[in-house]
Design a protein around this motif. Structure first.
Motif, PDB file in Angstrom:
ATOM      1  N   GLN A  49      -1.607  20.816 -13.069  1.00  0.00           N
ATOM      2  CA  GLN A  49      -3.036  20.640 -13.291  1.00  0.00           C
ATOM      3  C   GLN A  49      -3.861  21.856 -12.905  1.00  0.00           C
ATOM      4  N   THR A  50      -5.103  21.857 -13.418  1.00  0.00           N
ATOM      5  CA  THR A  50      -6.078  22.891 -13.076  1.00  0.00           C
ATOM      6  C   THR A  50      -7.330  22.215 -12.536  1.00  0.00           C
ATOM      7  N   VAL A  51      -8.207  23.010 -11.960  1.00  0.00           N
ATOM      8  CA  VAL A  51      -9.471  22.492 -11.432  1.00  0.00           C
ATOM      9  C   VAL A  51     -10.273  21.798 -12.530  1.00  0.00           C
ATOM     10  N   ASP A  52     -10.229  22.355 -13.751  1.00  0.00           N
ATOM     11  CA  ASP A  52     -11.018  21.804 -14.860  1.00  0.00           C
ATOM     12  C   ASP A  52     -10.634  20.366 -15.191  1.00  0.00           C
ATOM     13  N   PHE A  53      -9.369  20.014 -15.002  1.00  0.00           N
ATOM     14  CA  PHE A  53      -8.917  18.647 -15.289  1.00  0.00           C
ATOM     15  C   PHE A  53      -9.738  17.638 -14.485  1.00  0.00           C
ATOM     16  N   PHE A  54      -9.890  17.881 -13.195  1.00  0.00           N
ATOM     17  CA  PHE A  54     -10.614  16.947 -12.330  1.00  0.00           C
ATOM     18  C   PHE A  54     -12.124  17.019 -12.580  1.00  0.00           C
ATOM     19  N   SER A  64     -10.055   7.125 -11.958  1.00  0.00           N
ATOM     20  CA  SER A  64      -8.667   7.507 -12.228  1.00  0.00           C
ATOM     21  C   SER A  64      -7.752   7.063 -11.096  1.00  0.00           C
ATOM     22  N   LEU A  65      -6.653   6.429 -11.492  1.00  0.00           N
ATOM     23  CA  LEU A  65      -5.616   6.039 -10.540  1.00  0.00           C
ATOM     24  C   LEU A  65      -4.336   6.793 -10.882  1.00  0.00           C
ATOM     25  N   GLY A  66      -3.703   7.390  -9.872  1.00  0.00           N
ATOM     26  CA  GLY A  66      -2.503   8.193 -10.092  1.00  0.00           C
ATOM     27  C   GLY A  66      -1.236   7.467  -9.686  1.00  0.00           C
ATOM     28  N   PHE A  67      -0.232   7.534 -10.542  1.00  0.00           N
ATOM     29  CA  PHE A  67       1.062   6.909 -10.229  1.00  0.00           C
ATOM     30  C   PHE A  67       1.576   7.353  -8.865  1.00  0.00           C
ATOM     31  N   GLU A  68       1.364   8.648  -8.543  1.00  0.00           N
ATOM     32  CA  GLU A  68       1.927   9.215  -7.312  1.00  0.00           C
ATOM     33  C   GLU A  68       1.266   8.676  -6.056  1.00  0.00           C
ATOM     34  N   PHE A  69       0.093   8.037  -6.201  1.00  0.00           N
ATOM     35  CA  PHE A  69      -0.684   7.626  -5.029  1.00  0.00           C
ATOM     36  C   PHE A  69      -0.774   6.107  -4.853  1.00  0.00           C
ATOM     37  N   GLY A 293      -4.601   4.704  -4.402  1.00  0.00           N
ATOM     38  CA  GLY A 293      -4.173   5.291  -5.661  1.00  0.00           C
ATOM     39  C   GLY A 293      -5.283   5.962  -6.444  1.00  0.00           C
ATOM     40  N   THR A 294      -6.534   5.759  -6.044  1.00  0.00           N
ATOM     41  CA  THR A 294      -7.680   6.282  -6.793  1.00  0.00           C
ATOM     42  C   THR A 294      -7.980   7.721  -6.383  1.00  0.00           C
ATOM     43  N   TYR A 295      -8.109   8.607  -7.375  1.00  0.00           N
ATOM     44  CA  TYR A 295      -8.391  10.011  -7.033  1.00  0.00           C
ATOM     45  C   TYR A 295      -9.693  10.531  -7.628  1.00  0.00           C
ATOM     46  N   THR A 296     -10.272   9.846  -8.640  1.00  0.00           N
ATOM     47  CA  THR A 296     -11.659  10.131  -9.042  1.00  0.00           C
ATOM     48  C   THR A 296     -12.390   8.807  -9.210  1.00  0.00           C
ATOM     49  N   PHE A 297     -13.644   8.779  -8.740  1.00  0.00           N
ATOM     50  CA  PHE A 297     -14.436   7.544  -8.846  1.00  0.00           C
ATOM     51  C   PHE A 297     -15.913   7.900  -8.736  1.00  0.00           C
ATOM     52  N   GLY A 299     -17.753   9.874 -10.293  1.00  0.00           N
ATOM     53  CA  GLY A 299     -18.082  11.294 -10.386  1.00  0.00           C
ATOM     54  C   GLY A 299     -17.632  12.129  -9.205  1.00  0.00           C
ATOM     55  N   PHE A 300     -16.815  11.558  -8.311  1.00  0.00           N
ATOM     56  CA  PHE A 300     -16.346  12.291  -7.135  1.00  0.00           C
ATOM     57  C   PHE A 300     -14.817  12.321  -7.086  1.00  0.00           C
ATOM     58  N   LEU A 301     -14.278  13.390  -6.467  1.00  0.00           N
ATOM     59  CA  LEU A 301     -12.851  13.452  -6.179  1.00  0.00           C
ATOM     60  C   LEU A 301     -12.628  12.726  -4.859  1.00  0.00           C
ATOM     61  N   THR A 302     -11.749  11.724  -4.857  1.00  0.00           N
ATOM     62  CA  THR A 302     -11.603  10.857  -3.680  1.00  0.00           C
ATOM     63  C   THR A 302     -10.224  10.958  -3.029  1.00  0.00           C
ATOM     64  N   ASN A 303      -9.436  11.954  -3.424  1.00  0.00           N
ATOM     65  CA  ASN A 303      -8.127  12.178  -2.804  1.00  0.00           C
ATOM     66  C   ASN A 303      -8.194  13.472  -2.013  1.00  0.00           C
ATOM     67  N   GLU A 304      -7.995  13.361  -0.701  1.00  0.00           N
ATOM     68  CA  GLU A 304      -8.194  14.519   0.177  1.00  0.00           C
ATOM     69  C   GLU A 304      -7.195  15.643  -0.093  1.00  0.00           C
ATOM     70  N   ASN A 305      -5.956  15.287  -0.399  1.00  0.00           N
ATOM     71  CA  ASN A 305      -4.947  16.315  -0.656  1.00  0.00           C
ATOM     72  C   ASN A 305      -5.257  17.108  -1.920  1.00  0.00           C
ATOM     73  N   LEU A 306      -5.691  16.395  -2.969  1.00  0.00           N
ATOM     74  CA  LEU A 306      -6.089  17.094  -4.195  1.00  0.00           C
ATOM     75  C   LEU A 306      -7.286  18.007  -3.925  1.00  0.00           C
ATOM     76  N   SER A 307      -8.210  17.511  -3.100  1.00  0.00           N
ATOM     77  CA  SER A 307      -9.388  18.295  -2.750  1.00  0.00           C
ATOM     78  C   SER A 307      -8.997  19.616  -2.079  1.00  0.00           C
ATOM     79  N   LYS A 308      -8.028  19.536  -1.156  1.00  0.00           N
ATOM     80  CA  LYS A 308      -7.588  20.752  -0.446  1.00  0.00           C
ATOM     81  C   LYS A 308      -6.839  21.695  -1.375  1.00  0.00           C
ATOM     82  N   ASN A 309      -5.962  21.131  -2.202  1.00  0.00           N
ATOM     83  CA  ASN A 309      -5.131  21.963  -3.070  1.00  0.00           C
ATOM     84  C   ASN A 309      -5.931  22.676  -4.154  1.00  0.00           C
TER      85      ASN A 309
END
Length: 324
Positions: A49-54, A64-69, A293-297, A299-309
């Motif tokens: 993924q890239t920043v633009d995706f999120f 958005s809910l991610g299988f990995e989470f 499992g939710t990583y966007t909600f 209009g915000f990014l709600t997964n801390e690891n994705l936020s850091k990466n």
């Protein structure tokens, strides 16, 4: 259709649905087809993924809910576990292909027969992928050594397999020594939400046997080999330092029917709960496992690891839900 579903035949029509369920994350063009307020359930595949995706998902206010989470009531990752079982088994079958003459390999049979030394398999990581790769390798008669820094995982693996196997901590000298002798190396590290550490340096790869096969299952989370580069099912391998590298993310898609049924068994109950609770927002609010499992909600990014990466602003989902 007998139960009220509408079957459509164009991508434009599919992406008008209120809830999009797919395996691969949506492409940029597919996100353009989506409308505001939709719900997406798919894999994230962070390493691709890239920043633009999120940013695009948040622009359209897509939940958005991610299988990995996604977690279950036991705080386990059921989809990750199921896909890891498939990936572990498949990784040895893939390695067997690339050791054979048919794929221009060394002409070795993965395993062993009477009178010949068995092929040597090194597995890095003693999680679910490592366990199932180990089961398959032992079943074929290969010699196996498993590396992991978690001794509890190594003990659990031995107990689950119900036999003594060679194990070691991820001590660089011991790992380098094992890699020199290996015919097959399976990278099976798993770290949940983040990126896996790179534990195999380019120097270690240079010292490996000519024609050895590396299957980097961890490429979904960045890869464990310094020499790993993303590949695809159409062009799955490349050779570097005379070592065959297979670095395709989402290995279970090779056996799509098995993988689809396995995922459906987990996701169908979740979809039924969403319907009974009156929508995704209500379900997320009442079920902590789906909040994880939710990583966007909204209009915000709600997964801390994705936020850091990806160096994007993070907002705690519990705080968002408290204002709804």
């Amino acid at each position: 259709s007998d139960n009220g579903a509408q079957i459509v035949f164009s991508k434009d029509e599919v992406f008008k649905a209120n809830l999009i369920l797919k395996i691969e994350p949506p492409t940029r063009k597919e996100i353009e087809l989506m409308h505001k307020g939709q719900t997406l359930i798919s894999a994230v595949q962070m390493s691709t993924q890239t920043v633009d995706f999120f940013k695009e998902l948040n622009k359209k206010n897509i939940s958005s809910l991610g299988f990995e989470f996604i977690r279950d009531k036991q705080e386990k990752l059921p989809i990750v576990r199921s896909m890891s079982e498939i990936a572990g088994n498949s990784s040895l079958l893939i390695a067997s292909e690339y050791l054979s003459n048919m794929k221009n390999g060394k002409g070795l049979m993965l395993g062993g027969i009477s009178g010949l030394l068995p092929t040597s398999v090194v597995i890095v990581g003693a999680g679910t992928v490592g366990e199932y790769a180990c089961r398959t390798a032992l079943g074929l008669g290969a010699s196996v050594i498993v590396f992991d820094n978690s001794f509890s995982k190594l003990r659990r693996l031995q107990n689950n397999i119900n036999q003594r196997i060679s194990t070691s901590s991820l001590q660089p000298k011991a790992l380098a020594k094992a890699l020199k002798r290996a015919d097959v190396v399976i990278s099976a590290q798993q770290v949940g939400n983040g990126k896996v550490p790179c534990v195999v340096s380019e120097e270690m790869v240079i010292d490996m046997k000519s024609g050895a096969v590396v299957i980097d299952v961890s490429i979904d989370q960045g890869g464990s080999f310094e020499t790993s580069e993303l590949t695809t099912h159409k062009s799955p391998t490349y050779i570097k330092h005379d070592v065959i590298h297979y670095c395709v993310p989402n290995i279970p898609s090779r056996v799509s029917r098995t993988a689809s049924i396995a995922i459906s068994n987990i996701l169908t109950p979740i979809l039924l709960v969403i319907a009974e609770e009156g929508g995704v927002s209500n379900t997320i609010k009442r079920h902590e496992s789906l909040r994880n499992g939710t990583y966007t909600f909204n209009g915000f990014l709600t997964n801390e690891n994705l936020s850091k990466n990806f160096n994007l602003p993070f907002k705690d989902l519990d705080l968002i839900m408290s204002t709804i």
